[in-house]
Scaffold this motif. Structure first.
Motif, PDB file in Angstrom:
ATOM      1  N   LEU A   1     105.407 -15.765   0.033  1.00 13.61           N
ATOM      2  CA  LEU A   1     105.521 -15.467  -1.387  1.00 13.61           C
ATOM      3  C   LEU A   1     105.254 -16.718  -2.227  1.00 13.61           C
ATOM      4  N   HIS A   2     104.974 -16.496  -3.521  1.00 16.17           N
ATOM      5  CA  HIS A   2     104.702 -17.581  -4.456  1.00 16.17           C
ATOM      6  C   HIS A   2     105.581 -17.419  -5.688  1.00 16.17           C
ATOM      7  N   ASN A   3     106.121 -18.531  -6.176  1.00 16.37           N
ATOM      8  CA  ASN A   3     107.010 -18.423  -7.338  1.00 16.37           C
ATOM      9  C   ASN A   3     106.250 -18.157  -8.637  1.00 16.37           C
TER      10      ASN A   3
ATOM     11  N   ALA B   1      98.950 -10.662  -1.859  1.00 12.59           N
ATOM     12  CA  ALA B   1      98.612 -11.638  -2.886  1.00 12.59           C
ATOM     13  C   ALA B   1      99.370 -11.398  -4.185  1.00 12.59           C
ATOM     14  N   ALA B   2      99.794 -10.154  -4.418  1.00 13.38           N
ATOM     15  CA  ALA B   2     100.526  -9.825  -5.642  1.00 13.38           C
ATOM     16  C   ALA B   2     102.034  -9.947  -5.478  1.00 13.38           C
ATOM     17  N   ASN B   3     102.483 -10.567  -4.367  1.00 11.97           N
ATOM     18  CA  ASN B   3     103.913 -10.834  -4.168  1.00 11.97           C
ATOM     19  C   ASN B   3     104.735  -9.585  -3.894  1.00 11.97           C
ATOM     20  N   ASN B   4     104.171  -8.637  -3.182  1.00 12.56           N
ATOM     21  CA  ASN B   4     104.936  -7.463  -2.798  1.00 12.56           C
ATOM     22  C   ASN B   4     105.594  -7.678  -1.437  1.00 12.56           C
ATOM     23  N   ILE B   5     106.690  -6.988  -1.198  1.00 14.70           N
ATOM     24  CA  ILE B   5     107.423  -7.085   0.057  1.00 14.70           C
ATOM     25  C   ILE B   5     107.407  -5.721   0.728  1.00 14.70           C
ATOM     26  N   PRO B   6     106.760  -5.590   1.889  1.00 13.43           N
ATOM     27  CA  PRO B   6     106.756  -4.288   2.581  1.00 13.43           C
ATOM     28  C   PRO B   6     108.112  -4.007   3.207  1.00 13.43           C
TER      29      PRO B   6
END
Length: 328
Positions: A12-14, A101-106
């Motif tokens: 993830l990216h802040n 890339a959009a910071n989603n968490i499966p």
């Protein structure tokens, strides 16, 4: 697809670059289109913890109702989110890349992993009777009954030996593999909160315009991590996004942001007396704790949405997918 290796590779990216690029290139011209502008109102922004680290719980009216919310947060300097999404959205390689890339968490479920096991062995998803038989087997039912009701395809899966758990039954192997996956999912959520992201979760688990009862997944991660939770009610997004296309038709969307609930106050009565890993067998004894908190959160959301979106609203509910089909 989502497996252990895919979960281990998530980073993830802040300040997620794709969320900002997507906002500039697609959402800004779409929302500002002069013939059908999209007006986004955030009410109660003072309730958003500065510095992030909170869990947002929101109603889920349509495919895209988190986009205007993320966009408004970004434009007002109120931080970024990591959003929970279902494992099935990672079956397409491009869509999976976009989700990462959009910071989603499966969030894969045990049923999802079971369906992928079956598909890897047979090249198809199970029929409804086969799926029901597999559920019986993994939930402690008699294997003989599961074999009889599910037929040879189910029997072949139950008899398969797994490299990391060669002496276990299929149910025990699935539980062990799923435990490791959920430990990684919890780790990702903790990483998100620690880097100042806010988790965005839809407790309903499926799209519905009137509010429906929530599932307990969000409550488990909230109580496990100690993060404050902020209820949010979304009204109007379904009219801007009436179909499957990711382009707003224009209109007004209102997000009402409720007061945070914290562990030293409102959440204290729901804390389980023992440790647990969310979504696994160790959490099952505390189901009542999670359900009571979920009901409270949904009630808070109910008071933050316009009348058509509340419990018992008159607009039709999106039909929930059943059986194996909901995982593909």
């Amino acid at each position: 697809m989502i497996d252990q290796a895919r979960l281990d590779a998530i980073h993830l990216h802040n300040r997620p670059l794709l969320q900002r690029i997507f906002g500039w290139l697609l959402l800004t011209p779409n929302y500002r289109f002069p013939l059908s502008p999209t007006r986004i109102h955030l009410e109660g922004t003072e309730h958003i913890p500065r510095g992030g680290g909170a869990v947002f719980v929101m109603n889920h009216t349509d495919r895209y109702n988190y986009w205007p919310f993320q966009y408004a947060l970004w434009r007002q300097g109120l931080g970024y989110t990591a959003t929970w999404v279902k494992g099935k959205y990672y079956e397409n390689s491009f869509l999976g890349w976009f989700m990462d890339a959009a910071n989603n968490i499966p969030i894969p479920s045990k049923g999802y992993v079971m369906i992928k096991d079956f598909a890897a062995l047979h090249g198809r998803v199970p029929s409804d009777p086969e799926y029901a038989a597999l559920k019986l087997a993994i939930h402690g039912g008699p294997e003989d009954t599961a074999r009889k009701e599910g037929g040879p395809a189910v029997a072949a899966l139950l008899d398969r030996s797994w490299p990391d758990t060669p002496t276990c039954t299929y149910a025990a192997s699935l539980e062990a593999r799923f435990l490791r996956m959920m430990q990684r999912v919890v780790e990702i959520n903790r990483e998100a909160l620690a880097m100042g992201l806010n988790l965005l979760i839809f407790p309903q688990g499926t799209r519905s315009i009137p509010l429906t009862r929530g599932h307990i997944g969000a409550a488990q991660i909230i109580l496990h991590t100690g993060a404050p939770v902020v209820p949010i009610g979304c009204s109007g997004s379904d009219r801007c996004y009436p179909g499957n296309l990711p382009f707003s038709h224009g209109g007004q969307i209102t997000y009402r942001i409720g007061q945070p609930l914290t562990h030293d106050k409102e959440l204290a009565p729901f804390l389980p007396p023992g440790p647990f890993v969310p979504f696994t067998a160790s959490a099952e004894p505390y189901h009542d704790h999670f359900q009571r908190l979920t009901d409270l959160l949904m009630d808070r959301i109910n008071h933050l949405v316009d009348p058509p979106y509340r419990y018992g609203g008159q607009v039709g509910v999106t039909p929930a997918e059943r059986g194996a089909k909901r995982f593909v």
